[in-house]
Design an enzyme around this catalytic site. Structure first.
Site, mmCIF file in Angstrom:
data_model
loop_
_atom_site.group_PDB
_atom_site.id
_atom_site.type_symbol
_atom_site.label_atom_id
_atom_site.label_comp_id
_atom_site.label_asym_id
_atom_site.label_seq_id
_atom_site.Cartn_x
_atom_site.Cartn_y
_atom_site.Cartn_z
ATOM 1 N N TYR A 18 -23.624 -18.350 -7.636
ATOM 2 C CA TYR A 18 -22.641 -18.066 -8.683
ATOM 3 C C TYR A 18 -21.280 -18.668 -8.312
ATOM 4 C CZ TYR A 18 -19.601 -15.654 -11.917
ATOM 5 O OH TYR A 18 -18.655 -15.394 -12.878
ATOM 6 N N HIS A 22 -18.877 -22.154 -9.948
ATOM 7 C CA HIS A 22 -17.491 -22.072 -10.416
ATOM 8 C C HIS A 22 -16.543 -22.955 -9.597
ATOM 9 C CE1 HIS A 22 -19.145 -18.723 -12.617
ATOM 10 N NE2 HIS A 22 -18.070 -18.819 -13.410
ATOM 11 N N TYR A 41 -6.765 -17.316 -17.712
ATOM 12 C CA TYR A 41 -8.116 -16.776 -17.503
ATOM 13 C C TYR A 41 -8.420 -16.766 -16.013
ATOM 14 C CZ TYR A 41 -12.999 -16.035 -19.038
ATOM 15 O OH TYR A 41 -14.241 -15.521 -19.291
#
Length: 130
Positions: A18, A22, A41
């Site tokens: 994960y 990113h 964000y």
């Protein structure tokens, strides 16, 4: 402007993958998030895979609708869905927003005080401006 925070649970066995997904996020996905009107964000990863996200937007319903119709976002979310525990649907559409219970600037505005970051006229102990 609306502040939105949400929480998801990343599968512990997939945390490393994960994180790798990113670093970095696809440039075309970054462009879609921005085009949707989401800004500032951030994602924060906590103990055991607890993921908290935060962003600001002027119209979250419009931002969600934009991303729901985006082919790029659909591809990204389809690839990311397997990373999350107990998620029904696309991560960007199925995450439940958290309830904001405190925001410093809002409460300062209600009292008539300005945030300290707006005006900094303090000096340090040696008398120089900071």
């Amino acid at each position: 402007m609306t502040r939105v925070a949400f929480q998801l649970q990343v599968r512990p066995e997939l945390l490393d993958e994960y994180l790798a997904r990113h670093s970095p996020v696809w440039p075309e996905m970054l462009a879609e998030i921005a085009a949707a009107g989401r800004r500032n964000y951030s994602l924060f990863l906590g103990e055991g895979g607890t993921l908290t996200g935060y962003y600001e937007t002027d119209d979250d319903a419009a931002a969600q609708a934009y991303l729901a119709s985006s082919a790029v976002a659909a591809r990204w979310e389809a690839e990311m869905a397997r990373f999350f525990v107990d998620l029904d649907g696309r991560p960007d559409q199925a995450a439940t927003a958290l309830t904001e219970v405190f925001h410093l600037e809002d409460q300062l505005a209600d009292t008539g005080d300005s945030p300290a970051s707006d005006i900094d006229t303090r000096t340090d102990t040696e008398g120089s401006a900071s």
